[in-house]
Motif scaffolding. Structure first.
Motif, PDB file in Angstrom:
ATOM      1  N   ASP A  52     -61.857  29.618  24.379  1.00 16.97           N
ATOM      2  CA  ASP A  52     -61.254  30.009  25.653  1.00 16.97           C
ATOM      3  C   ASP A  52     -61.117  28.770  26.538  1.00 16.97           C
ATOM      4  O   ASP A  52     -62.133  28.212  26.967  1.00 16.97           O
ATOM      5  CB  ASP A  52     -62.132  31.066  26.333  1.00 16.97           C
ATOM      6  N   LYS A  55     -63.192  28.585  29.758  1.00 18.74           N
ATOM      7  CA  LYS A  55     -64.632  28.819  29.824  1.00 18.74           C
ATOM      8  C   LYS A  55     -65.444  27.888  28.938  1.00 18.74           C
ATOM      9  O   LYS A  55     -66.211  28.332  28.104  1.00 18.74           O
ATOM     10  CB  LYS A  55     -64.945  30.274  29.466  1.00 18.74           C
ATOM     11  N   ASN A  75     -57.960  24.151  23.169  1.00 22.74           N
ATOM     12  CA  ASN A  75     -57.348  25.453  22.886  1.00 22.74           C
ATOM     13  C   ASN A  75     -56.376  25.328  21.719  1.00 22.74           C
ATOM     14  O   ASN A  75     -56.160  24.240  21.171  1.00 22.74           O
ATOM     15  CB  ASN A  75     -56.654  26.022  24.129  1.00 22.74           C
ATOM     16  N   LEU A 138     -62.779  33.295  23.288  1.00 23.50           N
ATOM     17  CA  LEU A 138     -62.017  34.384  23.892  1.00 23.50           C
ATOM     18  C   LEU A 138     -62.904  35.632  23.903  1.00 23.50           C
ATOM     19  O   LEU A 138     -63.646  35.891  22.947  1.00 23.50           O
ATOM     20  CB  LEU A 138     -60.739  34.646  23.085  1.00 23.50           C
TER      21      LEU A 138
END
Lengths: 162, 162, 162
Positions: A52, A55, A75, A138
Motif C-alpha cells: 500500500d 501506508k 507500489n 493493501l
C-alpha cells in the motif's frame, strides 16, 4: 453467466517484474469477467505488487529491513522490467507503446482486480524475511501460510507460477 | 491425516536461481507435511540443485563440459539470485534477512524434502547437453525422459513450472 | 495409442528466452508424440518465437513500433539466453554443447511442433502493444483474446506458465 462459472484460477505471484505482473493481472481480470473465482498468492518479490503506497511503516524494522524498504518499489507501478536490456527496450518505451494503444497500466489492472473481488493472500514467511508488516499491504490482503496456498491450488482448475 | 492425502504436487524445476528454488522447496516440504505426494523434475539450470557436492566427476567430459562444470555452482546453497541488482539487494543481504528471522536456508529445505520422501527426477536431455553424469547427482535422483514428466503431470493436482 | 490420448497440455509462453523456450517446445513435441493435444498461447516476449522471419512488415507501424521491430529478434533461433552471464555461459557455448550432443536447436523443435499439429495462439493485446501485425506471424497462428486462453486452460490437464 458463462460455463466458466465456479471454475478457479489460482496464481502464485512470485515475480516483482512489471512485465510479468501484467499477464497475471490481465488473466485475473479476464477470469473474473468470465465468472471464475480468482486467488493470487503473493510471495517474495510479488509482495511489492500489493504494497500500500500510502501506508509504509519504518517502525519495528531492523537495519536490513529499513534499507530494504527504502530501496524497493513502493507500489505496483514502480516495479522494474524483467529485461531492462532486452532488445534495448526500457520501461519508458514499453509504457509509451502501451499508451499509444490506450492499454491500461499495471495499477489499472490491479485496481480492476480489487474491484472485481480477486482474493489476495500474502505469504507469511516471505513477509517475515522481507520485514513487511501486514499494515503496509493493501487492506484486503490476507496473510497466510503455504498450506493455504496448497489447499487452494489443489481445488483450482488453473494453477500458474508467475 | 488431512484431506490433501493422495493429492499430487508436481514441479518442473527449470530455474537455478536461489530465490526461485526457495518457493519450490518450501512448497515441496509443505505439501509432504500435508500428506500430498510430491515430484520434482529438474531440467536445465534446475539440475544444479540436485548436484551432489561430494561427487563431481571430470572424467569423460569434453572441453566445454569441463569448463562448464568448473564454473557452475557445486550445490544448492551456491546458487545465485535471479535479480542480483533488484533494488540493490544481493544474496548476502537476503541470507542475512533470512538469518535474522531464523528462516531455514535452501540446503535445509532441500534436506527436508529428501527426508520427507519427495521424488526427484533429472531430465536426461538436459544432462546430456550440460555434460552431467548420473554419479554427480544426489543418489536418489532418477534420470528420466520428458514422457515421464508428462505422465506425472497429467495425474497431478498442481503443476508448476518454476 | 497411449493412455495420454485426449489429455491436454496448455502452455502460456510469456518468455522470449532461448533457454526457457526450449523446454516449452520439448514438452510440446513430447506430448504430441504421446497423443496429447497441445496448445501454446504466446504473449509478450513469447510472440518473438512465432514471428515469421520471411514476412516482417514495417507498414502501418508508428515510430516506437518500427524501432522495436528492427531491434528485436527476427525468429526463434535469434532469441537471447535468460542468463547471459550465468556461470559465464553464453549462447554460443550452449549451442556448442547442444551440437556436441547432436541435440536439436529451438528452430528444430519449433518445426517439429508445427508439423505435429500443435495449436498456436497469439495474444491480441500483446500484439497491439508491441505493434505486431498478424501477417508477421507464422501463418497458422491464431490471434486470440485472454478468454480463449482461459477456456483452454480450464479444460487442460497440464497448465504451465513459461
Amino acid at each position: 453467466m458463462s460455463d466458466q462459472e465456479k471454475k478457479l484460477l489460482n496464481i502464485l505471484l512470485f515475480s516483482g517484474d512489471y512485465d510479468k505482473c501484467l499477464p497475471a493481472f490481465i488473466l485475473a481480470n479476464g477470469a473474473r469477467e468470465m465468472g471464475m473465482e480468482v486467488t493470487i498468492f503473493c510471495a517474495f518479490w510479488g509482495l511489492f505488487v500489493v504494497r500500500d503506497p500510502e501506508k509504509m511503516s519504518s517502525t519495528d524494522k531492523d537495519l536490513y529491513e529499513k534499507m530494504f524498504a527504502s530501496m524497493t518499489p513502493g507500489n505496483a507501478e514502480a516495479l522494474p522490467l524483467s529485461k531492462m536490456n532486452f532488445a534495448g527496450i526500457g520501461k519508458t518505451m514499453l509504457l509509451n507503446m502501451m499508451d499509444n494503444q490506450k492499454a491500461p497500466h499495471l495499477v489499472d489492472f490491479l485496481e480492476g482486480a480489487r474491484n472485481k473481488g480477486v482474493k489476495f493472500y500474502a505469504c507469511e514467511l516471505s513477509m517475515e524475511i522481507m520485514g513487511f508488516d501486514k499494515e503496509e499491504l493493501l487492506p484486503e490482503v490476507e496473510v497466510a501460510k503455504v498450506n493455504v496456498y496448497l489447499e487452494n491450488a489443489s481445488k483450482s482448475n488453473i494453477n500458474l507460477f508467475i
